[in-house]
Design an enzyme around this catalytic site. Sequence first.
Site, PDB file in Angstrom:
ATOM      1  N   THR A  22       8.323 -17.483  -0.321  1.00  0.00           N
ATOM      2  CA  THR A  22       9.414 -17.306  -1.279  1.00  0.00           C
ATOM      3  C   THR A  22       9.981 -15.901  -1.169  1.00  0.00           C
ATOM      4  O   THR A  22       9.663 -15.180  -0.224  1.00  0.00           O
ATOM      5  CB  THR A  22       8.937 -17.630  -2.713  1.00  0.00           C
ATOM      6  OG1 THR A  22      10.052 -17.731  -3.579  1.00  0.00           O
ATOM      7  CG2 THR A  22       7.979 -16.573  -3.256  1.00  0.00           C
ATOM      8  N   ASN A  23      10.842 -15.539  -2.080  1.00  0.00           N
ATOM      9  CA  ASN A  23      11.485 -14.236  -2.122  1.00  0.00           C
ATOM     10  C   ASN A  23      11.265 -13.628  -3.494  1.00  0.00           C
ATOM     11  O   ASN A  23      11.134 -14.363  -4.468  1.00  0.00           O
ATOM     12  CB  ASN A  23      13.000 -14.421  -1.959  1.00  0.00           C
ATOM     13  CG  ASN A  23      13.456 -14.194  -0.552  1.00  0.00           C
ATOM     14  OD1 ASN A  23      13.104 -13.205   0.056  1.00  0.00           O
ATOM     15  ND2 ASN A  23      14.243 -15.105  -0.047  1.00  0.00           N
ATOM     16  N   ALA A  24      11.294 -12.315  -3.583  1.00  0.00           N
ATOM     17  CA  ALA A  24      11.126 -11.667  -4.890  1.00  0.00           C
ATOM     18  C   ALA A  24      12.474 -11.617  -5.606  1.00  0.00           C
ATOM     19  O   ALA A  24      13.251 -10.701  -5.410  1.00  0.00           O
ATOM     20  CB  ALA A  24      10.578 -10.258  -4.707  1.00  0.00           C
ATOM     21  N   PRO A  90      17.707 -17.109  -1.487  1.00  0.00           N
ATOM     22  CA  PRO A  90      17.089 -18.296  -0.872  1.00  0.00           C
ATOM     23  C   PRO A  90      16.118 -17.872   0.228  1.00  0.00           C
ATOM     24  O   PRO A  90      16.372 -16.912   0.950  1.00  0.00           O
ATOM     25  CB  PRO A  90      18.283 -19.055  -0.283  1.00  0.00           C
ATOM     26  CG  PRO A  90      19.493 -18.492  -0.942  1.00  0.00           C
ATOM     27  CD  PRO A  90      19.158 -17.065  -1.245  1.00  0.00           C
TER      28      PRO A  90
END
Length: 210
Positions: A22-24, A90
């Site tokens: 995922t991404n922060a 995203p």
Amino acid sequence: MSRILITSGPTRQYLDPVRYLTNASSGRMGKALAESALAAGHEVVIVSGPVEVQYPAGAEVIPVISTEEMLAACSEAFPNCDGMIGVAAPCDYRPRRVHEQKLSKTGDPLVLHLIETPDVVATLGSRKRADQWVVGFALETEDQRFRAIVKLEKKSCDLIVLNGPDAMNANENEVEVIDAQGQVVGELRGAKSEVASGIMQIISERLIHG
Ligand code: C5P
């Protein structure tokens, strides 16, 4: 009054039923932009990955998990919108293979083969009609302005908002807004709510007609 699509938050790309890349991203900037757009009298549709923030009640919220789902939801919503603001983070890669069962540890290193996911803003940018606009975000750690302008062109954006890595998970933000000619048309700093209303003002002046 315009109908504005906002992508917000991170997406997840699972490699097995419990583990994901995922991404922060907290969704706070998306929330702040949605509030500013609603306050300016616009209709707002938010396509968001999993977040803890509460989006304003006046917005239509479409929850998604993966980048592919975000693109599918946006592809359906965008033709009925006047413009879109891509503030989501995203996940850019997905494991080539998604395991159906939880992977067990073996004591050996695990090698993941990752492939790129579709770019939501670039896809919508390539499909935008003459009467639609697209605003992207860029979070850069080096050669910031240059890289932001390259992204603006690559993703067919009308404006790009450049922020640094300090923006992640923070309540405050410091941004530059850059137009399609590569000119800095706004420098905004402060609480994300203040920065969001400054961005909405620039969008209203430059992209929303009548
Ligand atoms: O990840 P990157 O820095 O290229 O993101 C810049 C812009 O592109 C942001 O507006 C982000 O929401 C969007 N983006 C996207 N789909 C991706 C990656 C980024 O819409 N897969």
